[in-house]
Design a protein around this motif. Structure first.
Motif, PDB file in Angstrom:
ATOM      1  N   LYS A  96      90.290  72.040  52.975  1.00  0.00           N
ATOM      2  CA  LYS A  96      90.931  71.335  52.632  1.00  0.00           C
ATOM      3  C   LYS A  96      89.814  70.222  51.914  1.00  0.00           C
ATOM      4  CE  LYS A  96      95.340  70.565  53.667  1.00  0.00           C
ATOM      5  NZ  LYS A  96      96.625  70.265  55.117  1.00  0.00           N
ATOM      6  N   TYR A  97      88.891  69.713  52.977  1.00  0.00           N
ATOM      7  CA  TYR A  97      87.419  69.213  52.575  1.00  0.00           C
ATOM      8  C   TYR A  97      87.140  69.550  51.895  1.00  0.00           C
ATOM      9  CZ  TYR A  97      83.857  66.123  53.170  1.00  0.00           C
ATOM     10  OH  TYR A  97      82.583  65.476  53.039  1.00  0.00           O
ATOM     11  N   PHE A  98      86.657  70.858  51.843  1.00  0.00           N
ATOM     12  CA  PHE A  98      85.412  71.965  50.789  1.00  0.00           C
ATOM     13  C   PHE A  98      86.193  71.690  49.544  1.00  0.00           C
ATOM     14  CE2 PHE A  98      84.055  75.521  48.579  1.00  0.00           C
ATOM     15  CZ  PHE A  98      82.765  75.249  48.890  1.00  0.00           C
ATOM     16  N   LEU A  99      87.441  71.781  49.253  1.00  0.00           N
ATOM     17  CA  LEU A  99      87.819  72.187  47.911  1.00  0.00           C
ATOM     18  C   LEU A  99      87.825  70.794  47.292  1.00  0.00           C
ATOM     19  CD1 LEU A  99      91.361  74.689  48.573  1.00  0.00           C
ATOM     20  CD2 LEU A  99      88.595  75.024  47.319  1.00  0.00           C
ATOM     21  N   THR A 100      88.152  69.523  47.880  1.00  0.00           N
ATOM     22  CA  THR A 100      88.170  68.455  47.613  1.00  0.00           C
ATOM     23  C   THR A 100      86.479  67.715  47.307  1.00  0.00           C
ATOM     24  OG1 THR A 100      90.350  67.869  48.613  1.00  0.00           O
ATOM     25  CG2 THR A 100      88.637  65.770  47.850  1.00  0.00           C
ATOM     26  N   GLN A 101      85.749  67.917  48.234  1.00  0.00           N
ATOM     27  CA  GLN A 101      84.569  67.985  47.481  1.00  0.00           C
ATOM     28  C   GLN A 101      83.992  68.283  46.372  1.00  0.00           C
ATOM     29  OE1 GLN A 101      82.737  64.804  49.226  1.00  0.00           O
ATOM     30  NE2 GLN A 101      85.182  64.569  50.055  1.00  0.00           N
ATOM     31  N   ALA A 102      84.091  69.410  46.392  1.00  0.00           N
ATOM     32  CA  ALA A 102      83.566  70.560  45.199  1.00  0.00           C
ATOM     33  C   ALA A 102      84.277  70.209  44.109  1.00  0.00           C
ATOM     34  CB  ALA A 102      84.045  72.067  45.476  1.00  0.00           C
ATOM     35  N   THR A 103      85.613  69.660  44.180  1.00  0.00           N
ATOM     36  CA  THR A 103      85.395  69.165  42.221  1.00  0.00           C
ATOM     37  C   THR A 103      85.849  67.481  42.367  1.00  0.00           C
ATOM     38  OG1 THR A 103      88.764  70.104  43.898  1.00  0.00           O
ATOM     39  CG2 THR A 103      88.691  68.425  42.032  1.00  0.00           C
ATOM     40  N   ALA A 104      85.176  67.281  43.786  1.00  0.00           N
ATOM     41  CA  ALA A 104      83.901  65.391  43.072  1.00  0.00           C
ATOM     42  C   ALA A 104      82.581  65.983  42.178  1.00  0.00           C
ATOM     43  CB  ALA A 104      84.637  64.719  44.439  1.00  0.00           C
ATOM     44  N   ALA A 105      81.755  66.423  42.962  1.00  0.00           N
ATOM     45  CA  ALA A 105      80.769  67.378  42.306  1.00  0.00           C
ATOM     46  C   ALA A 105      81.230  67.735  40.772  1.00  0.00           C
ATOM     47  CB  ALA A 105      80.205  68.692  43.762  1.00  0.00           C
ATOM     48  N   ALA A 106      81.563  68.580  40.916  1.00  0.00           N
ATOM     49  CA  ALA A 106      81.944  69.112  39.694  1.00  0.00           C
ATOM     50  C   ALA A 106      82.110  68.430  38.296  1.00  0.00           C
ATOM     51  CB  ALA A 106      82.907  70.807  39.980  1.00  0.00           C
ATOM     52  N   MET A 107      82.935  67.339  38.935  1.00  0.00           N
ATOM     53  CA  MET A 107      83.894  65.840  38.478  1.00  0.00           C
ATOM     54  C   MET A 107      82.221  64.983  37.849  1.00  0.00           C
ATOM     55  SD  MET A 107      87.315  64.666  39.167  1.00  0.00           S
ATOM     56  CE  MET A 107      87.354  63.278  38.296  1.00  0.00           C
ATOM     57  N   ILE A 108      82.013  65.368  39.073  1.00  0.00           N
ATOM     58  CA  ILE A 108      80.259  64.435  38.855  1.00  0.00           C
ATOM     59  C   ILE A 108      79.367  64.976  37.755  1.00  0.00           C
ATOM     60  CG2 ILE A 108      78.150  63.460  39.708  1.00  0.00           C
ATOM     61  CD1 ILE A 108      80.148  62.854  42.413  1.00  0.00           C
ATOM     62  N   LEU A 109      78.796  66.354  38.354  1.00  0.00           N
ATOM     63  CA  LEU A 109      78.375  67.153  36.950  1.00  0.00           C
ATOM     64  C   LEU A 109      78.547  66.717  36.064  1.00  0.00           C
ATOM     65  CD1 LEU A 109      75.595  68.377  37.303  1.00  0.00           C
ATOM     66  CD2 LEU A 109      76.738  70.605  38.100  1.00  0.00           C
ATOM     67  N   PHE A 110      79.767  67.645  35.502  1.00  0.00           N
ATOM     68  CA  PHE A 110      79.923  67.006  34.077  1.00  0.00           C
ATOM     69  C   PHE A 110      79.987  65.757  32.757  1.00  0.00           C
ATOM     70  CE2 PHE A 110      83.674  66.820  31.152  1.00  0.00           C
ATOM     71  CZ  PHE A 110      84.087  67.669  30.353  1.00  0.00           C
ATOM     72  N   ALA A 111      80.272  64.475  33.968  1.00  0.00           N
ATOM     73  CA  ALA A 111      80.200  62.974  33.788  1.00  0.00           C
ATOM     74  C   ALA A 111      79.032  63.363  34.025  1.00  0.00           C
ATOM     75  CB  ALA A 111      80.838  62.336  34.429  1.00  0.00           C
ATOM     76  N   SER A 112      77.681  63.401  34.366  1.00  0.00           N
ATOM     77  CA  SER A 112      75.901  63.526  33.680  1.00  0.00           C
ATOM     78  C   SER A 112      76.330  64.075  32.759  1.00  0.00           C
ATOM     79  CB  SER A 112      75.190  63.014  35.627  1.00  0.00           C
ATOM     80  OG  SER A 112      75.603  64.339  36.359  1.00  0.00           O
ATOM     81  N   THR A 113      76.119  65.341  33.059  1.00  0.00           N
ATOM     82  CA  THR A 113      76.603  66.152  31.502  1.00  0.00           C
ATOM     83  C   THR A 113      76.028  65.621  30.433  1.00  0.00           C
ATOM     84  OG1 THR A 113      75.950  67.967  32.916  1.00  0.00           O
ATOM     85  CG2 THR A 113      76.053  68.250  30.200  1.00  0.00           C
TER      86      THR A 113
END
Length: 348
Positions: free
Chosen positions: A58-75
């Motif tokens: 659960k933690y890994f999936l949540t953190q991976a989702t948040a990291a993808a959102m950060i990468l998408f937003a910064s891009t």
């Protein structure tokens, strides 16, 4: 787990957080967050228990989702502005996506649903790392870009977290879930004052780390994970039980304990900013949190059987655990309120 492996994982935790602290480029900050996540995942799953594996997933999936959102937003921001610098976060869409992702990483309501479940599946020491160290890097990013975030969004996140953190902990019987909701409420207090006085956010964060460390270490010392287990601790160690009750009251923000200091200063700052209604709601939400802390204190100190226990040494806990971190964190959690003027001089 092999001590060398644990040393590498803990070093990676420190490296990831330091990298995020020192970066002004979104890719470096994202890399630090990813190192942090990948370093704690083996620590979470080290006991090979189904509950721990579930919490890790659960933690890994949540953190991976948040990291993808950060990468998408910064891009997206780099596409619009042509810069990867954190200070050039001018796109409202990108800044909203980033704060949403960072709120998901630290467990701010309404993105908090993963945190009680994940914390419940971990042992107390890994839960301590999850509740304290893992919040440093995302909070550093939130503080750096606080001026680019909509003030209404920060206020809404802070109020929602404080209310849900207090309300959600009322019906819990598992101590780790109680501490998870406590963490959500404390994050709300830090976020709501961020746009007006960032130094108070740092003060509240430091106080929260010491208070939560004292709470987790005392529960680890007494091997308690449920409320009904707390009723047995007085016979084993009255002094430890007394300090545990005081630490919990300090977490609730009751004077004259240390936990009263950040809440008092935050409410004072909100009142200065003509946000009296917001300050009133925050104070009432703190009463919700205080209620479930009082419930734990009641279970520890007022539900003792009149008969003595049948153990050989009921007044002593035979343990080989190192108690120095517990002593330091408990001392800070209980007695630093008179140091408030000196601490204010340091942070302002």
């Amino acid at each position: 787990m092999n001590p060398y492996v644990i040393m590498i994982l803990l070093s990676s935790l420190g490296l990831g957080t330091t990298l995020t602290f020192a970066s002004s480029h979104w890719l470096l900050a994202w890399m630090g967050l990813e190192i942090n996540t990948l370093a704690i995942v083996p620590l979470m799953a080290q006991h090979h228990h189904p509950r721990a594996v579930e919490a890790t997933t659960k933690y890994f999936l949540t953190q991976a989702t948040a990291a993808a959102m950060i990468l998408f937003a910064s891009t997206t921001n780099a596409w619009i502005t042509g810069e990867w610098n954190m200070n050039s976060m001018t796109s409202p869409i990108a800044s909203t996506m980033v704060i949403t992702a960072l709120a998901l990483k630290i467990g701010l309501a309404p993105m908090h649903f993963w945190m009680p479940e994940v914390l419940q599946g971990l042992d107390l020491l890994t839960g301590l790392i999850m509740s304290t160290w893992q919040k440093l890097a995302p909070l550093a990013l939130i503080i750096q870009m606080a001026q680019a975030i909509d003030p209404f969004l920060l206020t809404a996140l802070g109020l929602t977290s404080t209310l849900i953190g207090g309300w959600g902990g009322l019906n819990q019987t598992q101590l780790r879930k109680v501490l998870a909701y406590s963490s959500i409420a404390h994050m709300g207090w830090m976020i709501i004052v961020l746009q007006y006085a960032p130094q108070l956010t740092l003060l509240a964060l430091g106080t929260y780390i010491f208070l939560t460390s004292a709470a987790f270490l005392t529960l680890k010392m007494s091997s308690a994970t449920k409320i009904n287990t707390l009723a047995m601790t007085w016979s084993n160690s009255p002094i430890l039980t007394s300090t545990t009750a005081l630490v919990l009251l300090s977490l609730g923000g009751l004077p004259p304990l240390t936990g009263f200091m950040p809440k008092w200063l935050i409410l004072q700052e909100l009142t200065k900013q003509n946000l009296s209604i917001t300050a009133t709601i925050m104070a009432l939400a703190a009463l919700l949190s205080l209620y479930f802390y009082l419930r734990l204190c009641y279970a520890m100190t007022l539900t003792i059987s009149p008969n003595t226990t049948n153990s050989i040494t009921p007044w002593r806990i035979n343990t080989t655990q190192n108690s120095l971190p517990l002593v330091i964190s408990t001392t800070i959690a209980l007695g630093f309120l008179p140091m408030t003027p000196a601490i204010l001089m340091l942070v302002t």
